[in-house]
Design a protein around this motif. Structure first.
Motif, mmCIF file in Angstrom:
data_model
loop_
_atom_site.group_PDB
_atom_site.id
_atom_site.type_symbol
_atom_site.label_atom_id
_atom_site.label_comp_id
_atom_site.label_asym_id
_atom_site.label_seq_id
_atom_site.Cartn_x
_atom_site.Cartn_y
_atom_site.Cartn_z
ATOM 1 N N LYS A 273 9.734 -13.177 4.799
ATOM 2 C CA LYS A 273 8.983 -13.394 6.038
ATOM 3 C C LYS A 273 9.359 -12.351 7.076
ATOM 4 C CE LYS A 273 7.404 -16.698 9.456
ATOM 5 N NZ LYS A 273 6.848 -15.617 10.213
ATOM 6 N N THR A 274 10.656 -12.049 7.180
ATOM 7 C CA THR A 274 11.109 -11.042 8.137
ATOM 8 C C THR A 274 10.520 -9.678 7.804
ATOM 9 O OG1 THR A 274 13.144 -12.294 8.517
ATOM 10 C CG2 THR A 274 13.131 -9.990 9.215
ATOM 11 N N ALA A 275 10.496 -9.322 6.525
ATOM 12 C CA ALA A 275 9.893 -8.041 6.116
ATOM 13 C C ALA A 275 8.427 -8.005 6.514
ATOM 14 C CB ALA A 275 10.043 -7.838 4.608
ATOM 15 N N MET A 276 7.716 -9.102 6.256
ATOM 16 C CA MET A 276 6.294 -9.179 6.604
ATOM 17 C C MET A 276 6.108 -9.057 8.126
ATOM 18 S SD MET A 276 3.651 -12.326 5.950
ATOM 19 C CE MET A 276 4.378 -13.352 7.238
ATOM 20 N N ASP A 277 6.931 -9.751 8.885
ATOM 21 C CA ASP A 277 6.818 -9.703 10.346
ATOM 22 C C ASP A 277 7.155 -8.323 10.897
ATOM 23 O OD1 ASP A 277 6.093 -12.385 10.320
ATOM 24 O OD2 ASP A 277 8.081 -13.101 10.951
ATOM 25 N N LYS A 278 8.107 -7.642 10.274
ATOM 26 C CA LYS A 278 8.510 -6.313 10.736
ATOM 27 C C LYS A 278 7.409 -5.280 10.497
ATOM 28 C CE LYS A 278 13.383 -5.842 10.862
ATOM 29 N NZ LYS A 278 13.133 -5.488 12.217
ATOM 30 N N GLU A 279 6.671 -5.460 9.409
ATOM 31 C CA GLU A 279 5.596 -4.507 9.095
ATOM 32 C C GLU A 279 4.287 -5.280 8.960
ATOM 33 O OE1 GLU A 279 6.230 -1.567 6.079
ATOM 34 O OE2 GLU A 279 8.287 -1.186 6.763
ATOM 35 N N GLN A 280 3.845 -5.794 10.081
ATOM 36 C CA GLN A 280 2.592 -6.545 10.073
ATOM 37 C C GLN A 280 1.472 -5.650 9.564
ATOM 38 O OE1 GLN A 280 2.020 -8.363 13.900
ATOM 39 N NE2 GLN A 280 3.923 -9.511 13.734
ATOM 40 N N GLY A 281 0.649 -6.215 8.729
ATOM 41 C CA GLY A 281 -0.423 -5.441 8.127
ATOM 42 C C GLY A 281 -0.061 -4.872 6.754
ATOM 43 N N ASN A 282 1.198 -4.986 6.355
ATOM 44 C CA ASN A 282 1.612 -4.530 5.038
ATOM 45 C C ASN A 282 1.278 -5.649 4.044
ATOM 46 O OD1 ASN A 282 3.062 -3.968 2.634
ATOM 47 N ND2 ASN A 282 4.558 -2.743 3.763
ATOM 48 N N LEU A 283 0.183 -5.479 3.320
ATOM 49 C CA LEU A 283 -0.292 -6.530 2.411
ATOM 50 C C LEU A 283 0.702 -6.835 1.299
ATOM 51 C CD1 LEU A 283 -4.110 -5.849 1.889
ATOM 52 C CD2 LEU A 283 -2.985 -7.408 3.478
ATOM 53 N N LEU A 284 1.464 -5.848 0.895
ATOM 54 C CA LEU A 284 2.448 -6.067 -0.159
ATOM 55 C C LEU A 284 3.525 -7.040 0.309
ATOM 56 C CD1 LEU A 284 3.313 -5.271 -3.022
ATOM 57 C CD2 LEU A 284 4.598 -3.374 -1.993
ATOM 58 N N TYR A 285 4.011 -6.846 1.511
ATOM 59 C CA TYR A 285 5.030 -7.743 2.046
ATOM 60 C C TYR A 285 4.451 -9.132 2.304
ATOM 61 C CZ TYR A 285 7.946 -3.561 2.793
ATOM 62 O OH TYR A 285 8.690 -2.413 2.637
ATOM 63 N N GLU A 286 3.215 -9.170 2.792
ATOM 64 C CA GLU A 286 2.571 -10.470 3.023
ATOM 65 C C GLU A 286 2.364 -11.200 1.698
ATOM 66 O OE1 GLU A 286 -1.432 -12.541 4.896
ATOM 67 O OE2 GLU A 286 -1.102 -10.401 5.238
ATOM 68 N N TRP A 287 1.908 -10.470 0.672
ATOM 69 C CA TRP A 287 1.722 -11.086 -0.648
ATOM 70 C C TRP A 287 3.029 -11.711 -1.149
ATOM 71 C CZ3 TRP A 287 4.451 -9.059 -4.846
ATOM 72 C CH2 TRP A 287 4.245 -9.742 -6.049
ATOM 73 N N ALA A 288 4.140 -10.954 -1.063
ATOM 74 C CA ALA A 288 5.436 -11.453 -1.559
ATOM 75 C C ALA A 288 5.848 -12.712 -0.806
ATOM 76 C CB ALA A 288 6.505 -10.382 -1.428
ATOM 77 N N TYR A 289 5.662 -12.708 0.503
ATOM 78 C CA TYR A 289 6.019 -13.890 1.289
ATOM 79 C C TYR A 289 5.151 -15.080 0.891
ATOM 80 C CZ TYR A 289 6.157 -17.233 5.053
ATOM 81 O OH TYR A 289 6.243 -18.411 5.762
ATOM 82 N N ARG A 290 3.854 -14.864 0.826
ATOM 83 C CA ARG A 290 2.940 -15.969 0.492
ATOM 84 C C ARG A 290 3.186 -16.495 -0.921
ATOM 85 N NH1 ARG A 290 -1.375 -17.127 3.532
ATOM 86 N NH2 ARG A 290 -1.791 -15.894 5.390
ATOM 87 N N LEU A 291 3.542 -15.614 -1.830
ATOM 88 C CA LEU A 291 3.840 -16.030 -3.199
ATOM 89 C C LEU A 291 5.040 -16.985 -3.221
ATOM 90 C CD1 LEU A 291 2.802 -15.469 -6.107
ATOM 91 C CD2 LEU A 291 4.618 -13.765 -6.288
ATOM 92 N N SER A 292 5.927 -16.829 -2.268
ATOM 93 C CA SER A 292 7.115 -17.678 -2.171
ATOM 94 C C SER A 292 6.835 -19.034 -1.523
ATOM 95 C CB SER A 292 8.192 -16.969 -1.345
ATOM 96 O OG SER A 292 8.574 -15.779 -1.971
#
Length: 186
Positions: free
Chosen positions: A116-135
Motif C-alpha cells: 500500500k505504501t509503494a502504491m501511495d508513494k507512486e500514485q498512478g503506478n498500475l503495477l504497484y496498485e495491482w500488487a496491493y489489490r491482489l493482496s
C-alpha cells in the motif's frame, strides 16, 4: 560481467530442485551488500535469492538455520534503510506473503502495508496498485489491472524482465492474474 549478470547466472539454477552448493551465491550477495550498501536493488535480489533457496531449493539441512538467520538480518537491515523506497516496498511486500515466518512475522499485515505504501508513494503506478489489490481478499479490480498492464504497459513488463528473479516472480503472478481476468470475461 556486472553484479546483475552474476546474480542472473545463479538464478538460472532456481527450480531445478537438486541439492547444490548455494554457499557461493550467498557469499556473492553478502559481498554485493558490502560493495553497494545503498543499492536497494542489491538487497531486493539478495532477499529473493536466499528466500527462494530456503523455500524452494534443496540444500543441506545443516545450512538452514544460518541461511534463515541471514535472511532475517538482511530483511531487518534493508527494511530500516529502504522504508521510503517504493520499488523496495513493492518487491519485498510481494515476497513477504510466502513463508513470512522467515522474516519474523506471524501474518501478511506488513506485506500488505508495504504494498500500500509503494502504491501511495507512486500514485498512478498500475503495477504497484495491482500488487496491493491482489493482496486484498475479494478485490475485483486486481485481475483487470493485470490485463491492462500486460496489454498496454509494455514498459512495465520490460522493467520487470530487467529485475532478475524478483521481476520474473512478479511477472508470473501478473500473468496468472491476467489469465483469471480473461477466463472471467468468457
Amino acid at each position: 560481467m556486472n553484479w546483475k549478470e552474476q546474480l542472473s547466472e545463479i538464478e538460472k539454477h532456481f527450480g531445478h530442485h537438486e541439492e547444490r552448493d548455494w554457499k557461493p551465491a550467498v557469499e556473492l550477495v553478502k559481498n554485493l551488500m558490502e560493495k553497494y550498501p545503498d543499492d536497494a536493488d542489491v538487497y531486493i535480489r539478495a532477499i529473493y535469492l536466499i528466500h527462494n533457496i530456503l523455500v524452494e531449493e534443496d540444500y543441506p539441512s545443516n545450512e538452514h538455520d544460518e541461511m534463515a538467520n541471514l535472511l532475517k538480518q538482511i530483511f531487518d537491515k534493508s527494511c530500516a534503510m529502504f522504508s521510503d523506497n517504493a520499488e523496495y516496498l513493492f518487491f519485498v511486500g510481494k515476497i513477504l506473503h510466502i513463508a513470512e515466518w522467515y522474516f519474523g512475522l506471524d501474518d501478511d499485515k506488513l506485506a500488505v502495508k508495504m504494498q500500500k505504501t509503494a502504491m501511495d508513494k507512486e500514485q498512478g503506478n498500475l503495477l504497484y496498485e495491482w500488487a496491493y489489490r491482489l493482496s486484498c481478499p475479494g478485490d475485483i479490480v486486481a485481475d483487470y489491472l493485470a490485463n491492462q498492464l500486460i496489454e498496454y504497459e509494455k514498459e512495465k513488463i520490460d522493467w520487470l524482465k530487467n529485475k532478475g528473479f524478483p521481476g520474473y516472480y512478479v511477472l508470473e503472478h501478473l500473468q496468472m492474474s491476467n489469465t483469471k481476468y480473461l477466463e472471467q470475461k468468457v
